[in-house]
Write a protein that holds these residues in place. Structure first.
Motif, PDB file in Angstrom:
ATOM      1  N   TRP A  47       0.800  -1.102   0.019  1.00  0.00           N
ATOM      2  CA  TRP A  47       0.064   0.049   0.005  1.00  0.00           C
ATOM      3  C   TRP A  47       0.875   1.412   0.025  1.00  0.00           C
ATOM      4  CZ3 TRP A  47      -4.516   2.006  -1.235  1.00  0.00           C
ATOM      5  CH2 TRP A  47      -4.839   3.219  -0.546  1.00  0.00           C
ATOM      6  N   TYR A  48       0.667   2.162  -1.019  1.00  0.00           N
ATOM      7  CA  TYR A  48       1.556   3.361  -1.314  1.00  0.00           C
ATOM      8  C   TYR A  48       0.510   4.345  -0.865  1.00  0.00           C
ATOM      9  CZ  TYR A  48       5.032   0.262  -2.950  1.00  0.00           C
ATOM     10  OH  TYR A  48       6.133  -0.555  -3.022  1.00  0.00           O
ATOM     11  N   PRO A  49       0.318   5.029   0.358  1.00  0.00           N
ATOM     12  CA  PRO A  49      -0.995   6.015   0.581  1.00  0.00           C
ATOM     13  C   PRO A  49      -0.364   7.434   0.074  1.00  0.00           C
ATOM     14  CG  PRO A  49       0.384   5.528   2.605  1.00  0.00           C
ATOM     15  CD  PRO A  49       0.920   4.647   1.507  1.00  0.00           C
ATOM     16  N   ASN A  50      -1.212   8.318  -0.336  1.00  0.00           N
ATOM     17  CA  ASN A  50      -1.025   9.306  -0.882  1.00  0.00           C
ATOM     18  C   ASN A  50      -1.003  10.373   0.447  1.00  0.00           C
ATOM     19  OD1 ASN A  50      -1.362   9.134  -3.488  1.00  0.00           O
ATOM     20  ND2 ASN A  50      -3.388   9.612  -3.597  1.00  0.00           N
ATOM     21  N   GLY A  51       0.203  11.626   0.294  1.00  0.00           N
ATOM     22  CA  GLY A  51       0.270  12.614   1.121  1.00  0.00           C
ATOM     23  C   GLY A  51       1.095  12.195   2.270  1.00  0.00           C
ATOM     24  N   SER A  52       1.734  10.893   2.504  1.00  0.00           N
ATOM     25  CA  SER A  52       2.317  10.519   3.721  1.00  0.00           C
ATOM     26  C   SER A  52       3.742  11.248   3.879  1.00  0.00           C
ATOM     27  CB  SER A  52       2.671   9.107   3.994  1.00  0.00           C
ATOM     28  OG  SER A  52       3.342   8.671   2.775  1.00  0.00           O
ATOM     29  N   ASN A  53       4.142  11.251   5.186  1.00  0.00           N
ATOM     30  CA  ASN A  53       5.324  12.127   5.419  1.00  0.00           C
ATOM     31  C   ASN A  53       6.602  11.103   4.695  1.00  0.00           C
ATOM     32  OD1 ASN A  53       4.374  14.093   6.876  1.00  0.00           O
ATOM     33  ND2 ASN A  53       4.639  12.665   8.955  1.00  0.00           N
ATOM     34  N   LEU A 103      10.088   4.216   2.489  1.00  0.00           N
ATOM     35  CA  LEU A 103       9.898   5.748   2.188  1.00  0.00           C
ATOM     36  C   LEU A 103       8.584   5.853   2.712  1.00  0.00           C
ATOM     37  CD1 LEU A 103      10.978   8.024   1.087  1.00  0.00           C
ATOM     38  CD2 LEU A 103      10.074   7.932  -1.047  1.00  0.00           C
ATOM     39  N   GLY A 104       8.629   6.579   3.868  1.00  0.00           N
ATOM     40  CA  GLY A 104       7.167   6.937   4.666  1.00  0.00           C
ATOM     41  C   GLY A 104       6.726   5.459   5.072  1.00  0.00           C
ATOM     42  N   SER A 105       5.761   5.099   4.836  1.00  0.00           N
ATOM     43  CA  SER A 105       5.425   3.865   5.301  1.00  0.00           C
ATOM     44  C   SER A 105       5.333   2.755   4.151  1.00  0.00           C
ATOM     45  CB  SER A 105       3.998   3.909   5.976  1.00  0.00           C
ATOM     46  OG  SER A 105       3.090   4.479   5.077  1.00  0.00           O
ATOM     47  N   SER A 106       6.010   3.265   3.211  1.00  0.00           N
ATOM     48  CA  SER A 106       5.851   2.148   1.982  1.00  0.00           C
ATOM     49  C   SER A 106       7.026   1.554   1.396  1.00  0.00           C
ATOM     50  CB  SER A 106       5.379   3.150   0.626  1.00  0.00           C
ATOM     51  OG  SER A 106       4.119   3.856   0.896  1.00  0.00           O
ATOM     52  N   LEU A 107       7.073   0.228   1.254  1.00  0.00           N
ATOM     53  CA  LEU A 107       8.300  -0.416   0.980  1.00  0.00           C
ATOM     54  C   LEU A 107       8.747   0.053  -0.307  1.00  0.00           C
ATOM     55  CD1 LEU A 107      10.125  -2.703   1.652  1.00  0.00           C
ATOM     56  CD2 LEU A 107       8.711  -4.226   0.314  1.00  0.00           C
ATOM     57  N   ILE A 108      10.018   0.252  -0.551  1.00  0.00           N
ATOM     58  CA  ILE A 108      10.406   0.653  -1.950  1.00  0.00           C
ATOM     59  C   ILE A 108      11.532  -0.133  -2.339  1.00  0.00           C
ATOM     60  CG2 ILE A 108       9.645   2.988  -1.832  1.00  0.00           C
ATOM     61  CD1 ILE A 108      12.735   3.630  -1.229  1.00  0.00           C
ATOM     62  N   SER A 109      12.308  -0.976  -1.438  1.00  0.00           N
ATOM     63  CA  SER A 109      13.299  -2.062  -1.902  1.00  0.00           C
ATOM     64  C   SER A 109      13.594  -2.892  -1.039  1.00  0.00           C
ATOM     65  CB  SER A 109      14.608  -0.991  -1.994  1.00  0.00           C
ATOM     66  OG  SER A 109      15.901  -1.846  -2.016  1.00  0.00           O
TER      67      SER A 109
END
Length: 146
Positions: A106-112, A140-146
């Motif tokens: 889940w990649y939310p909009n507008g997160s830090n 990156l924020g709460s989203s997994l990127i790697s």
């Protein structure tokens, strides 16, 4: 990019490279439920029970030289001489996939946007060759990127 590459607009992105993409106003959800369903169907495990974990706590993937030979050749690490214990472990993984096929990223909009990295290793954890296993993840924020 349109000046450099031939492109066409075919609507909102819903599927790419085996990943399903669901875009909402709150963010983007990426999952592989279709792939999991296809995999379960391919190995005739659509009606199997779910497993809570991908491997049993007492499971060790050793050479298992005394074990009964397996006819299936779909056990990657032990492909040259797979045993029934290896097939049992692969079936357990498929049962785990059945129970978790609706999970995704889940990649939310507008997160830090803050970057966190985590790593782990087991230093000589393989009983056969004493090799170590390690891994990392980056958020990156709460989203997994790697």
């Amino acid at each position: 990019m349109q000046e450099e590459f031939e492109m066409s607009m075919m609507g909102e992105l819903t599927y790419i490279l085996g990943l399903q993409v669901k875009q909402t106003t709150d963010g983007i959800f990426i999952h592989q439920s279709k792939y999991c369903n296809d995999l379960l169907k391919r190995f005739k495990m659509t009606e199997c029970k779910d497993a809570a974990t991908s491997m049993a706590i007492n499971c060790y993937l050793d050479l298992d030289e005394a074990g009964k030979k397996c006819r299936s050749k779909n056990v990657s690490r032990f492909q040259s001489a797979p045993k029934e214990s290896h097939l049992t472990t692969v079936k357990r993984i498929l049962k785990y996939l059945k129970g978790t096929k609706n999970l995704g990223l889940w990649y939310p909009n507008g997160s830090n946007l803050f970057l966190n990295g985590y790593s782990d290793s087991d230093f000589g954890g393989c009983k056969l060759d004493r090799k170590s296993t390690s891994g990392t993840c980056h958020l990156l924020g709460s989203s997994l990127i790697s």
